[in-house]
Every structure is written in C-alpha cells, then in structure tokens.
Scaffold this motif. Sequence first.
Motif, PDB file in Angstrom:
ATOM      1  N   LEU A 125       0.821  -1.220   0.000  1.00 12.95           N
ATOM      2  CA  LEU A 125       0.000   0.000   0.000  1.00 12.95           C
ATOM      3  C   LEU A 125       0.850   1.262   0.000  1.00 12.95           C
ATOM      4  O   LEU A 125       0.472   2.281  -0.577  1.00 12.95           O
ATOM      5  N   THR A 126       2.010   1.220   0.673  1.00 16.35           N
ATOM      6  CA  THR A 126       2.914   2.375   0.708  1.00 16.35           C
ATOM      7  C   THR A 126       3.406   2.703  -0.693  1.00 16.35           C
ATOM      8  O   THR A 126       3.461   3.875  -1.084  1.00 16.35           O
ATOM      9  N   MET A 127       3.758   1.687  -1.465  1.00 17.53           N
ATOM     10  CA  MET A 127       4.170   1.919  -2.855  1.00 17.53           C
ATOM     11  C   MET A 127       3.029   2.546  -3.655  1.00 17.53           C
ATOM     12  O   MET A 127       3.235   3.451  -4.460  1.00 17.53           O
ATOM     13  N   LEU A 128       1.814   2.048  -3.425  1.00 19.85           N
ATOM     14  CA  LEU A 128       0.653   2.517  -4.182  1.00 19.85           C
ATOM     15  C   LEU A 128       0.280   3.951  -3.814  1.00 19.85           C
ATOM     16  O   LEU A 128       0.056   4.793  -4.681  1.00 19.85           O
ATOM     17  N   ILE A 129       0.226   4.235  -2.502  1.00 23.16           N
ATOM     18  CA  ILE A 129      -0.230   5.550  -2.039  1.00 23.16           C
ATOM     19  C   ILE A 129       0.896   6.584  -2.081  1.00 23.16           C
ATOM     20  O   ILE A 129       0.735   7.675  -2.624  1.00 23.16           O
ATOM     21  N   GLY A 130       2.044   6.233  -1.492  1.00 22.35           N
ATOM     22  CA  GLY A 130       3.115   7.208  -1.339  1.00 22.35           C
ATOM     23  C   GLY A 130       3.906   7.484  -2.592  1.00 22.35           C
ATOM     24  O   GLY A 130       4.428   8.583  -2.759  1.00 22.35           O
ATOM     25  N   TYR A 131       4.020   6.504  -3.489  1.00 24.61           N
ATOM     26  CA  TYR A 131       4.868   6.673  -4.659  1.00 24.61           C
ATOM     27  C   TYR A 131       4.088   6.772  -5.967  1.00 24.61           C
ATOM     28  O   TYR A 131       4.574   7.367  -6.924  1.00 24.61           O
ATOM     29  N   ALA A 132       2.890   6.170  -6.022  1.00 28.41           N
ATOM     30  CA  ALA A 132       2.059   6.297  -7.227  1.00 28.41           C
ATOM     31  C   ALA A 132       0.917   7.282  -7.017  1.00 28.41           C
ATOM     32  O   ALA A 132       0.231   7.640  -7.968  1.00 28.41           O
ATOM     33  N   GLY A 133       0.690   7.697  -5.758  1.00 28.89           N
ATOM     34  CA  GLY A 133      -0.345   8.694  -5.463  1.00 28.89           C
ATOM     35  C   GLY A 133      -1.763   8.181  -5.624  1.00 28.89           C
ATOM     36  O   GLY A 133      -2.686   8.958  -5.870  1.00 28.89           O
ATOM     37  N   GLN A 134      -1.976   6.848  -5.480  1.00 28.32           N
ATOM     38  CA  GLN A 134      -3.298   6.248  -5.648  1.00 28.32           C
ATOM     39  C   GLN A 134      -3.803   5.704  -4.316  1.00 28.32           C
ATOM     40  O   GLN A 134      -3.067   5.000  -3.621  1.00 28.32           O
ATOM     41  N   ILE A 135      -5.037   6.015  -3.968  1.00 27.77           N
ATOM     42  CA  ILE A 135      -5.618   5.553  -2.702  1.00 27.77           C
ATOM     43  C   ILE A 135      -6.509   4.346  -2.954  1.00 27.77           C
ATOM     44  O   ILE A 135      -7.359   4.363  -3.841  1.00 27.77           O
ATOM     45  N   SER A 136      -6.310   3.299  -2.161  1.00 29.97           N
ATOM     46  CA  SER A 136      -7.147   2.095  -2.264  1.00 29.97           C
ATOM     47  C   SER A 136      -7.840   1.841  -0.934  1.00 29.97           C
ATOM     48  O   SER A 136      -7.187   1.799   0.112  1.00 29.97           O
TER      49      SER A 136
END
Length: 352
Positions: free
Chosen positions: A53-64
């Motif tokens: 989730l850190t890769m998704l939110i912090g680096y790709a800027g996408q919230i799941s």
Amino acid sequence: MNKKDLKKIYKSSTMALIILPILVGLLPVVVQSNYIFTVLIMIGIYAIVCNGLTMLIGYAGQISLGHAAFYGIGAYSSAIISVTYGISPWIGMIVGMIIAAIVAVIVGIPTFKLKGHYLALATLGFGIIVFTLFKEFRDLTGGSNGFFGIPSLSLFGFEFNSDARYFYLVWFFVIVGIIFSRNIIHSRIGRALRSIEGSEIASDAVGVNIMNYKLQVFVFSAMFASLAGSLLAHYVSFINPDLFGVMTSIYFLIMVIIGGSQNIWGSMIGAAAYVALGELLKHYIPIILPNAGGEFEIVFFGLLLVVTLIYMPNGLSPQIEKVFNKFNSKKKGIQAPLQVSKKHIASGGENQ
C-alpha cells in the motif's frame, strides 16, 4: 522528493536493512513470551500488506480502500486449496497471489481511469463486493460461520507450529518484501511512479505510460496483501468474512498514514504503532471505561488519524529518521575532536 532526500532515505534504509535481520535473529533468544511473539507476528503480517500500500499511495499517489479484499483472497485461496483439495498450502499461497494479481488487473484497468475521491470510492465498492461474496458462497468459504481446520505451514519436514518459528517465517517475508520494494522505488519504475505522484500531466508529456505503471504497482500491492492473508490463515487456523471487511481496509490505510506513506519503513512503523496501541486499548479501556464497547477502538484510531494528518502529515518515519540522524551527528561530533587531537600529538604540537 529531491535527489538529496532520496539519497538520505537510501542510506538510512541500507543501515536499517543490516540491523533488522540481526534483531529478528536475536529476538527469540531474548524473548520467551508467546504473547509478545503473537503481537510481533501480527505486526509482520500487517507490515506486508502496508508495504504494498505504501508503494501505491506514497509513490504512485493512488488511494485504495479495497485491499482487505486481496487480503481475503489470499487467505481463502490458501485455506480452500489446502483443506478442501488437500494440496500443499505453499501452492495455495502462490495460487492466491496469482488470483489477486488477475483480479487487480481486471479491477485496475477501469478503476485507474478515475481520479481522486472517485478512485477511492471505486476500490471501496470492490472491497464490499468481495466481502459479500465471501459471506454468500457458503459451500466454498463457510460463509459467516467461518472456515475451520486450516493446517500450519511446513517446509521440508520442518513445521512452523510454534509462535517463535512462525515469527521467523513471517519476518523473513517482511524483510524480502522491504528489499523488493526498495529496489522498485530506486529503479526506473520508482522514478516513473514519483513523477506520476508529482504531476500526471507532466509525466504524460515526457512519455511516461501512466496507466501501465499505476497498474503494475497496484498488482504488486495486491500480491503483497494476498501473501499476508495466506500467512494469517495458516497462523490462526480459522477465518471468517469479518476479518476482511471495509474497516480492515480503512485500518490498513491508517497504518500507512501513521507510519508515513513516502517511506518504505513507514509500513512497518505504522503496523507496529497500530498493533501496540490496539493491545494497550484492549487492556486499559475496560479499566477506565467499563461500559465502553468495541466501537471505542474505531473512534480512537479515527481521532489518531486526524491528529496525524494535522501535526505529522508525513507520518512517524521522518520523525524517527530525524532522531536517528541527530544521534549519528552527535556521535560524529564526539569522534571529530579525537581525530584532530591524534594528528596534533603525531605532529608533536608544531602548529602551536
């Protein structure tokens, strides 16, 4: 993030990667309490989910808000394959990760055309659908009654049938996951992800395939969640749909924000903070507020999320890094005069 910040993070993460395996190896020698091992195992399982989730939110800027669904897919896949069909749980774990990856692609292609709150709502809807399927397919999942008799894991005759042994297994996957994420973040993919997080318009203008990179990191994060779900299933030996509801996805999000979404170590820090605070609440709330129900935990973590966003928007990891850097600078400050004095003695004090 500029290059200087990235170099600092890379250097500190290298040091942490050296220290962490040593601590993991030595801890069972020092600690004998099964309760502490249970807490550390749960921290490790949550850290694996939050790593993706850190890769998704912090680096790709996408919230799941639907990662509990992938968590559940891993748990049920591994449980069904090992119990219903009598196949090795390790095969079940791999199958669960493959199913999670395929579902992530199917969900991600239409979902990542959305932005902002619409993206979060779409993933939330996906999580609710999967949760409902877990409850309704009673013949396969056991429904609300749950799925029993999930076997413990074993490898080449070695059984992970004690808390200390399972601790080693879980934290092996935590360390491997952090190394994998670290390599991704400091690679060409990582640079593309940071550019997307900074500005999608600018990234598109320089030829970055935004959809492709978003989808890749979403698939990675789904596979991390599935792996963690399988580890949970074989640890507790019983699962039911309530473990994979919407609130679980929200708790994962809280862990990432508390730990720090722009640092891979934030996943571990956030998971540790969540589990430790949860255990303290279970112990002290009945003493302080005897009539308080289980909903008090939701209220507490909701308030903690708000406070973190106001006063520490980057989470705990930058604060811990500052303390670590101050400690290092003090150490260097003590060593420097000693080095000068040695030179001075060697020269016989000629400069005086």
